[in-house]
Design a protein around this motif. Sequence first.
Motif, PDB file in Angstrom:
ATOM      1  N   THR A 221     -35.358   7.384 -18.795  1.00 39.99           N
ATOM      2  CA  THR A 221     -35.711   8.269 -17.679  1.00 39.99           C
ATOM      3  C   THR A 221     -36.985   9.070 -17.887  1.00 39.99           C
ATOM      4  N   GLY A 222     -37.390   9.304 -19.123  1.00 40.52           N
ATOM      5  CA  GLY A 222     -38.532  10.167 -19.396  1.00 40.52           C
ATOM      6  C   GLY A 222     -38.217  11.645 -19.277  1.00 40.52           C
ATOM      7  N   ILE A 223     -36.949  12.005 -19.023  1.00 42.06           N
ATOM      8  CA  ILE A 223     -36.572  13.427 -18.929  1.00 42.06           C
ATOM      9  C   ILE A 223     -36.692  14.046 -20.315  1.00 42.06           C
ATOM     10  N   VAL A 224     -37.358  15.190 -20.401  1.00 44.49           N
ATOM     11  CA  VAL A 224     -37.792  15.698 -21.710  1.00 44.49           C
ATOM     12  C   VAL A 224     -36.790  16.641 -22.379  1.00 44.49           C
ATOM     13  N   ASN A 225     -35.783  17.096 -21.639  1.00 37.80           N
ATOM     14  CA  ASN A 225     -34.756  17.965 -22.223  1.00 37.80           C
ATOM     15  C   ASN A 225     -33.390  17.338 -21.963  1.00 37.80           C
ATOM     16  N   ILE A 226     -32.695  16.953 -23.033  1.00 38.10           N
ATOM     17  CA  ILE A 226     -31.418  16.244 -22.880  1.00 38.10           C
ATOM     18  C   ILE A 226     -30.397  16.821 -23.849  1.00 38.10           C
ATOM     19  N   GLU A 227     -29.239  17.178 -23.307  1.00 38.54           N
ATOM     20  CA  GLU A 227     -28.096  17.614 -24.114  1.00 38.54           C
ATOM     21  C   GLU A 227     -26.907  16.716 -23.805  1.00 38.54           C
ATOM     22  N   THR A 228     -26.140  16.389 -24.834  1.00 41.50           N
ATOM     23  CA  THR A 228     -24.960  15.536 -24.667  1.00 41.50           C
ATOM     24  C   THR A 228     -23.725  16.265 -25.184  1.00 41.50           C
ATOM     25  N   TYR A 229     -22.642  16.198 -24.412  1.00 44.49           N
ATOM     26  CA  TYR A 229     -21.427  16.954 -24.697  1.00 44.49           C
ATOM     27  C   TYR A 229     -20.206  16.038 -24.758  1.00 44.49           C
ATOM     28  N   MET A 230     -19.222  16.446 -25.538  1.00 46.19           N
ATOM     29  CA  MET A 230     -17.917  15.795 -25.555  1.00 46.19           C
ATOM     30  C   MET A 230     -16.841  16.846 -25.324  1.00 46.19           C
ATOM     31  N   ALA A 231     -15.895  16.530 -24.452  1.00 43.98           N
ATOM     32  CA  ALA A 231     -14.798  17.458 -24.171  1.00 43.98           C
ATOM     33  C   ALA A 231     -13.810  17.453 -25.330  1.00 43.98           C
ATOM     34  N   VAL A 232     -13.572  18.618 -25.892  1.00 38.83           N
ATOM     35  CA  VAL A 232     -12.636  18.795 -27.006  1.00 38.83           C
ATOM     36  C   VAL A 232     -11.973  20.158 -26.865  1.00 38.83           C
ATOM     37  N   PRO A 233     -10.829  20.373 -27.508  1.00 40.61           N
ATOM     38  CA  PRO A 233     -10.211  21.706 -27.463  1.00 40.61           C
ATOM     39  C   PRO A 233     -11.102  22.773 -28.091  1.00 40.61           C
ATOM     40  N   ALA A 234     -10.946  23.994 -27.628  1.00 35.48           N
ATOM     41  CA  ALA A 234     -11.745  25.103 -28.148  1.00 35.48           C
ATOM     42  C   ALA A 234     -11.542  25.278 -29.655  1.00 35.48           C
ATOM     43  N   LYS A 235     -10.332  24.989 -30.146  1.00 32.06           N
ATOM     44  CA  LYS A 235     -10.071  25.114 -31.586  1.00 32.06           C
ATOM     45  C   LYS A 235     -10.928  24.144 -32.394  1.00 32.06           C
ATOM     46  N   THR A 236     -11.149  22.950 -31.848  1.00 30.48           N
ATOM     47  CA  THR A 236     -11.996  21.976 -32.537  1.00 30.48           C
ATOM     48  C   THR A 236     -13.424  22.476 -32.627  1.00 30.48           C
ATOM     49  N   ILE A 237     -13.902  23.082 -31.565  1.00 30.38           N
ATOM     50  CA  ILE A 237     -15.259  23.629 -31.569  1.00 30.38           C
ATOM     51  C   ILE A 237     -15.387  24.711 -32.641  1.00 30.38           C
ATOM     52  N   ALA A 238     -14.377  25.569 -32.732  1.00 23.23           N
ATOM     53  CA  ALA A 238     -14.411  26.641 -33.738  1.00 23.23           C
ATOM     54  C   ALA A 238     -14.438  26.068 -35.151  1.00 23.23           C
TER      55      ALA A 238
END
Length: 354
Positions: A221-238
């Motif tokens: 795409t040539g888009i210059v700002n890209i973030e990728t996310y995965m849905a996980v429980p908040a405890k996993t993020i911590a």
Amino acid sequence: MQALMIYGANGYTGRLIAAEAARRGHKPVLAGRNRDALDELAAPLKLTRRVFELNDANEIDRNLEGVRILLNCAGPFSRTCEPLLAACLRQRVHYLDITGEIDVFAHCHRLHNQARHAGIVIAPGTGFDVVPTDCLAAMLKQLLADATHLVLAFEASGGPSPGTARTSVEGLAKGGRARIDGELREVPLAWKMREFTRQDGSHRTAMTIPWGDVYTAFVSTGIVNIETYMAVPAKTIARLRWLRHLRWLLALAPLQRFLQDKAGRTAGPDRQRRENSACEIWAEARNANGKQVAASLRTPNGYELTVSASLGIVEHLLASTPPGGYYTPSMLMGADYVLELPGVALLDSRTRTP
């Protein structure tokens, strides 16, 4: 001539692809390093097999003789891509794989000119990593040509295969990645956190992960700002944010070997679990003026989608002769390719003007 070789055919995903390829009437050569496992797989499918390691270039070349397309299913691809792709360039064999590893995408992309000269297609990421997200990113680019920011996210259920689990362990030591102002940059594990809304109205917490699209979606795409996310429980993020302090330890070779060996014992989801699980994918793009477009997809279990997407690309290459070079899925197959796959539905598409 053998049209297709599946390397790593005795692995979890390789077995699924081999069985479906045979059901469709293809006669792939099943290849890998485990003779007994390959024999067990090839016999009931009435397919041939070739056993070879990847530490001898001449041996790889000999085994690729007469092959038109190689589909590499042997991960981690950081170990298998380079020798197999080098052989494909020498033998003029199309190279496909099912990686989601950013550094593998970068390695493949660097060989674009060599592939163009050899007249072969290099198309890594022909499975759940990254076909649906790459196609969705390309769709949004068509809707908002001047997009400067792209967010991609997914929720996957069903559990990982042994290969995916090993790759995930390897990735922990590398931290996160994001595309910022056109540059691929390292960021902390679970760098950002946000919520996404499912079709049923429920909300899912998600964290940034180093998904392959931070590389491939930029190429598409040539888009210059890209973030990728995965849905996980908040405890996993911590927990992952806590692991930031131990990144140096996770990179130590003895611990990596231990963790990857443990991850490799994962059984992977059985057929019933795959059939009873699905994935939801979200994408958002916006331009410098704040105009935003968004869309979401529902897909089958990631392994089921990997089978259908990979074989669809194989069949495309068998039926056509695209110019040689490096391709992302949407560049090779078109942005709408994912919508042609079984069980995929476009859930939502909308535009917001500031």
